[in-house]
Design an enzyme around this catalytic site. Structure first.
Site, PDB file in Angstrom:
ATOM      1  N   GLU A 159       3.362  -6.345   1.228  1.00 39.14           N
ATOM      2  CA  GLU A 159       4.221  -7.238   2.029  1.00 39.14           C
ATOM      3  C   GLU A 159       4.237  -8.659   1.476  1.00 39.14           C
ATOM      4  O   GLU A 159       5.035  -9.488   1.910  1.00 39.14           O
ATOM      5  CB  GLU A 159       3.776  -7.225   3.505  1.00 39.14           C
ATOM      6  CG  GLU A 159       2.507  -7.987   3.841  1.00 39.14           C
ATOM      7  CD  GLU A 159       1.218  -7.255   3.426  1.00 39.14           C
ATOM      8  OE1 GLU A 159       1.293  -6.208   2.758  1.00 39.14           O
ATOM      9  OE2 GLU A 159       0.136  -7.770   3.767  1.00 39.14           O
ATOM     10  N   HIS A 191      -1.647  -5.788  -0.859  1.00 43.73           N
ATOM     11  CA  HIS A 191      -0.676  -6.298   0.123  1.00 43.73           C
ATOM     12  C   HIS A 191       0.753  -6.214  -0.391  1.00 43.73           C
ATOM     13  O   HIS A 191       1.297  -7.223  -0.874  1.00 43.73           O
ATOM     14  CB  HIS A 191      -0.985  -7.765   0.438  1.00 43.73           C
ATOM     15  CG  HIS A 191      -2.227  -7.967   1.231  1.00 43.73           C
ATOM     16  ND1 HIS A 191      -2.243  -7.959   2.612  1.00 43.73           N
ATOM     17  CD2 HIS A 191      -3.503  -8.177   0.843  1.00 43.73           C
ATOM     18  CE1 HIS A 191      -3.482  -8.171   3.041  1.00 43.73           C
ATOM     19  NE2 HIS A 191      -4.262  -8.300   1.985  1.00 43.73           N
ATOM     20  N   CYS A 249      -4.954  -3.115   3.363  1.00 46.88           N
ATOM     21  CA  CYS A 249      -6.194  -3.886   3.231  1.00 46.88           C
ATOM     22  C   CYS A 249      -7.094  -3.728   4.478  1.00 46.88           C
ATOM     23  O   CYS A 249      -7.642  -2.652   4.680  1.00 46.88           O
ATOM     24  CB  CYS A 249      -5.856  -5.331   2.905  1.00 46.88           C
ATOM     25  SG  CYS A 249      -7.213  -6.147   2.074  1.00 46.88           S
TER      26      CYS A 249
HETATM   27  N1  GLN Z   1     -11.946  -8.548   3.554  1.00 44.67           N
HETATM   28  C1  GLN Z   1     -11.194  -8.172   4.725  1.00 44.67           C
HETATM   29  C2  GLN Z   1     -11.983  -7.210   5.587  1.00 44.67           C
HETATM   30  O1  GLN Z   1     -13.002  -6.733   5.214  1.00 44.67           O
HETATM   31  C3  GLN Z   1      -9.862  -7.557   4.348  1.00 44.67           C
HETATM   32  C4  GLN Z   1      -9.010  -8.583   3.656  1.00 44.67           C
HETATM   33  C5  GLN Z   1      -7.540  -8.384   3.791  1.00 44.67           C
HETATM   34  O2  GLN Z   1      -7.021  -7.714   4.693  1.00 44.67           O
HETATM   35  N2  GLN Z   1      -6.835  -9.032   2.908  1.00 44.67           N
HETATM   36  O3  GLN Z   1     -11.577  -6.904   6.652  1.00 44.67           O
END
Ligand code: GLN
Length: 191
Positions: free
Chosen positions: A172, A170, A77
């Site tokens: 994890e 994610h 992410c």
């Molecule tokens: N929206 C976050 C970003 O732009 C990422 C979200 C996440 O890691 N769950 O950094």
């Protein structure tokens, strides 16, 4: 084998839990010299702008770029965003370690968090994984040396290059260790 987990912000402890399940030693990385004992690195989810600022502040930016020349890196992410070469409509100084362009928060407000099945194909075998997407980014384009391993609808959600492996979701946050296992195997193969 020891895997470093960048522990400046975000859900780094959950990655630690996954690696413990796989009996892999973990180092929580807050300073550059802690990378020396590691064979791979995980950059967790969190908030990409904050994460890059904290990395700079800790003097970890260039050391991570050097580390990635010889060791695999896995980003989830926000970790993916920080590793990408290019961001769509957003200005952020990223590590630029995997050739892809990514759009932050690309699922919009209403469904900015959801759980849905991700289809992934490893070693020619197709399987499914529970994808937890939290204000997730979308991978828009990938470079020639980047391979798609997982999709959700028509979106690429799990891709890799020779050294870098990234997920827009994610893994994890589940009890399913297969994606972390894949990263551990990637490190073994690269040694
Ligand atoms: N929206 C976050 C970003 O732009 C990422 C979200 C996440 O890691 N769950 O950094």
């Amino acid at each position: 084998m020891k895997i470093g987990i960048l522990a400046l912000q975000g859900d780094f402890e959950l990655h630690g839990r996954m690696l413990s399940t796989l009996s892999v030693d973990v180092a929580y990385i807050r300073k550059p010299d802690q990378l020396n004992s590691c064979n791979g690195l995980i950059i967790p989810g969190g908030e990409s702008t904050t994460l890059t600022k904290l990395m700079r502040g800790a003097g970890l930016f260039d050391p991570i770029v050097s580390f990635a020349k010889n060791n695999p890196v896995f980003g989830t992410c926000a970790g993916l965003i920080v590793l990408a070469t290019d961001l769509v409509n957003y200005n952020l100084d990223t590590l630029g370690l995997i050739d892809l362009s990514v759009e932050r928060n690309a699922y919009g407000r209403q469904i900015d968090s959801f759980i849905d099945s991700v289809e992934f194909c490893i070693d020619g075998k197709t399987d499914f994984f529970e994808g937890v997407f939290i204000r997730a980014p979308k991978i828009v384009t990938i470079g020639e040396n980047v391979k798609v391993l997982g999709t959700h609808d028509d979106n690429m959600v799990l891709v890799e290059s020779e050294q870098v492996f990234v997920a827009t979701f994610h893994p994890e946050l589940t009890d399913d260790v297969r994606i972390h296992q894949y990263f551990v195997d990637k490190i073994r193969k690269s040694r």
